[in-house]
Design a protein around this motif. Structure first.
Motif, PDB file in Angstrom:
ATOM      1  N   TYR A  58       0.841  -1.200   0.000  1.00 28.94           N
ATOM      2  CA  TYR A  58       0.000   0.000   0.000  1.00 28.94           C
ATOM      3  C   TYR A  58       0.875   1.248   0.000  1.00 28.94           C
ATOM      4  O   TYR A  58       0.856   2.026   0.947  1.00 28.94           O
ATOM      5  CB  TYR A  58      -0.946  -0.001   1.205  1.00 28.94           C
ATOM      6  CG  TYR A  58      -2.128  -0.924   1.054  1.00 28.94           C
ATOM      7  CD1 TYR A  58      -3.416  -0.417   0.865  1.00 28.94           C
ATOM      8  CD2 TYR A  58      -1.967  -2.298   1.066  1.00 28.94           C
ATOM      9  CE1 TYR A  58      -4.504  -1.264   0.715  1.00 28.94           C
ATOM     10  CE2 TYR A  58      -3.039  -3.153   0.916  1.00 28.94           C
ATOM     11  CZ  TYR A  58      -4.304  -2.639   0.732  1.00 28.94           C
ATOM     12  OH  TYR A  58      -5.371  -3.478   0.573  1.00 28.94           O
ATOM     13  N   CYS A  59       1.642   1.401  -1.034  1.00 33.52           N
ATOM     14  CA  CYS A  59       2.549   2.553  -1.065  1.00 33.52           C
ATOM     15  C   CYS A  59       2.140   3.557  -2.131  1.00 33.52           C
ATOM     16  O   CYS A  59       1.547   3.220  -3.157  1.00 33.52           O
ATOM     17  CB  CYS A  59       3.990   2.108  -1.271  1.00 33.52           C
ATOM     18  SG  CYS A  59       4.283   1.278  -2.824  1.00 33.52           S
ATOM     19  N   ILE A  60       2.432   4.805  -1.842  1.00 36.67           N
ATOM     20  CA  ILE A  60       2.221   5.900  -2.772  1.00 36.67           C
ATOM     21  C   ILE A  60       3.544   6.632  -2.911  1.00 36.67           C
ATOM     22  O   ILE A  60       4.471   6.428  -2.123  1.00 36.67           O
ATOM     23  CB  ILE A  60       1.129   6.864  -2.265  1.00 36.67           C
ATOM     24  CG1 ILE A  60       1.563   7.498  -0.930  1.00 36.67           C
ATOM     25  CG2 ILE A  60      -0.206   6.144  -2.128  1.00 36.67           C
ATOM     26  CD1 ILE A  60       0.608   8.568  -0.420  1.00 36.67           C
ATOM     27  N   ILE A  78       0.745   3.336   3.449  1.00 33.29           N
ATOM     28  CA  ILE A  78      -0.488   3.672   4.142  1.00 33.29           C
ATOM     29  C   ILE A  78      -0.999   2.469   4.936  1.00 33.29           C
ATOM     30  O   ILE A  78      -1.245   1.393   4.367  1.00 33.29           O
ATOM     31  CB  ILE A  78      -1.577   4.130   3.161  1.00 33.29           C
ATOM     32  CG1 ILE A  78      -1.034   5.257   2.257  1.00 33.29           C
ATOM     33  CG2 ILE A  78      -2.809   4.593   3.926  1.00 33.29           C
ATOM     34  CD1 ILE A  78      -0.559   6.477   2.984  1.00 33.29           C
ATOM     35  N   ALA A  79      -1.162   2.640   6.236  1.00 36.90           N
ATOM     36  CA  ALA A  79      -1.715   1.594   7.097  1.00 36.90           C
ATOM     37  C   ALA A  79      -3.221   1.793   7.210  1.00 36.90           C
ATOM     38  O   ALA A  79      -3.690   2.898   7.485  1.00 36.90           O
ATOM     39  CB  ALA A  79      -1.072   1.663   8.482  1.00 36.90           C
ATOM     40  N   GLN A 190       0.226  18.807   6.683  1.00 38.16           N
ATOM     41  CA  GLN A 190      -0.355  19.682   5.662  1.00 38.16           C
ATOM     42  C   GLN A 190      -1.021  18.907   4.525  1.00 38.16           C
ATOM     43  O   GLN A 190      -1.892  19.454   3.837  1.00 38.16           O
ATOM     44  CB  GLN A 190       0.729  20.594   5.073  1.00 38.16           C
ATOM     45  CG  GLN A 190       1.290  21.604   6.052  1.00 38.16           C
ATOM     46  CD  GLN A 190       2.425  22.418   5.453  1.00 38.16           C
ATOM     47  OE1 GLN A 190       2.976  22.083   4.402  1.00 38.16           O
ATOM     48  NE2 GLN A 190       2.782  23.506   6.122  1.00 38.16           N
ATOM     49  N   ASN A 191      -0.625  17.644   4.328  1.00 43.04           N
ATOM     50  CA  ASN A 191      -1.071  16.928   3.133  1.00 43.04           C
ATOM     51  C   ASN A 191      -1.756  15.587   3.409  1.00 43.04           C
ATOM     52  O   ASN A 191      -2.031  14.828   2.482  1.00 43.04           O
ATOM     53  CB  ASN A 191       0.133  16.663   2.222  1.00 43.04           C
ATOM     54  CG  ASN A 191       0.788  17.932   1.733  1.00 43.04           C
ATOM     55  OD1 ASN A 191       0.333  18.576   0.805  1.00 43.04           O
ATOM     56  ND2 ASN A 191       1.899  18.301   2.383  1.00 43.04           N
ATOM     57  N   LEU A 197      -5.797   9.912  -0.258  1.00 39.05           N
ATOM     58  CA  LEU A 197      -6.589   9.747  -1.472  1.00 39.05           C
ATOM     59  C   LEU A 197      -5.739   9.432  -2.697  1.00 39.05           C
ATOM     60  O   LEU A 197      -6.280   9.171  -3.774  1.00 39.05           O
ATOM     61  CB  LEU A 197      -7.402  11.029  -1.733  1.00 39.05           C
ATOM     62  CG  LEU A 197      -8.488  11.365  -0.700  1.00 39.05           C
ATOM     63  CD1 LEU A 197      -9.092  12.728  -1.007  1.00 39.05           C
ATOM     64  CD2 LEU A 197      -9.562  10.293  -0.673  1.00 39.05           C
ATOM     65  N   SER A 198      -4.421   9.437  -2.533  1.00 36.29           N
ATOM     66  CA  SER A 198      -3.528   9.185  -3.661  1.00 36.29           C
ATOM     67  C   SER A 198      -3.604   7.722  -4.101  1.00 36.29           C
ATOM     68  O   SER A 198      -3.814   6.831  -3.282  1.00 36.29           O
ATOM     69  CB  SER A 198      -2.088   9.530  -3.267  1.00 36.29           C
ATOM     70  OG  SER A 198      -1.964  10.889  -2.952  1.00 36.29           O
TER      71      SER A 198
END
Length: 207
Positions: A58-60, A78-79, A190-191, A197-198
């Motif tokens: 689950y990587c971006i 992302i966990a 900040q993000n 959502l990426s």
């Protein structure tokens, strides 16, 4: 001379072929070992009881040269729990280490609590700056459970008026490390919504 030159050329080609063959035969094994090591590191900074997905899948890719310390895109993992994001492990660079870049990964939950920090790659001075490696000391573990507050004073080493211990005879390395943590957590704060959502981009990350 021509004969000797031909012999050297043939020998060089033979050696090049052997190296290429060895690289080809070991590439998959090396990649597997790297993935296993990364999986273990991610489990250290984001406890498995907090999520039910396989983090490495689950990587971006994230990009912010100013806050993440490099012009290159870096992976963030992302966990999720019941398909809802609960935390992330984000890679970052401290570009101002004593001997160059320090590659770090930081686990942080939705409340800006640091779940863990680990050093992924470094070239700091053995016996001094290399204490950022958990095989050398527990120095990086002091950041666990620290709550980041964008409106509060950033983390600093004691020599700069903060609370973080520097190493005896080495201030540049911990100062660079702490600075990278501050900037990266600012980036996450900040993000975070946009990052969650990426699209998953693990394939690009593994190339």
């Amino acid at each position: 001379m021509i004969k000797n030159g031909l012999i050297l050329a043939v020998f060089a080609l033979f050696c090049t072929g052997i190296v290429a063959l060895v690289n080809s035969l070991t590439a998959d094994r090396i990649q597997l070992q790297q993935q296993q090591q990364l999986t273990q590191t991610l489990a250290e900074i984001i406890p498995t009881n907090l999520h039910d997905n396989r983090l490495i899948d689950y990587c971006i890719l994230v990009h912010d040269p100013k806050l993440l310390g490099t012009d290159n895109s870096l992976p963030a993992y992302i966990a999720t729990k019941d398909n809802r994001p609960v935390a992330m492990a984000i890679e970052t660079i401290a570009p101002d280490g004593y001997n160059g870049d320090i590659k770090i990964v930081i686990g942080v939950d939705n409340n800006n609590k640091v779940l863990g920090v680990r050093t992924l790659a470094q070239n700091e001075t053995p016996g001094l700056g290399d204490q950022i490696d958990t095989r050398k000391s527990d120095w990086v573990k002091q950041f666990t459970n620290w709550i980041f507050d964008i409106d509060a004073a950033p983390l600093k080493v004691k020599k700069d008026g903060g609370t973080i211990d520097q190493f005896t005879g080495a201030t540049i390395t911990p100062r660079a490390y702490v600075g990278a943590i501050n900037r990266t957590l600012k980036f996450v704060d900040q993000n975070r919504k946009q990052l969650y959502l990426s699209p998953i981009d693990c394939e690009a990350n593994n190339e």
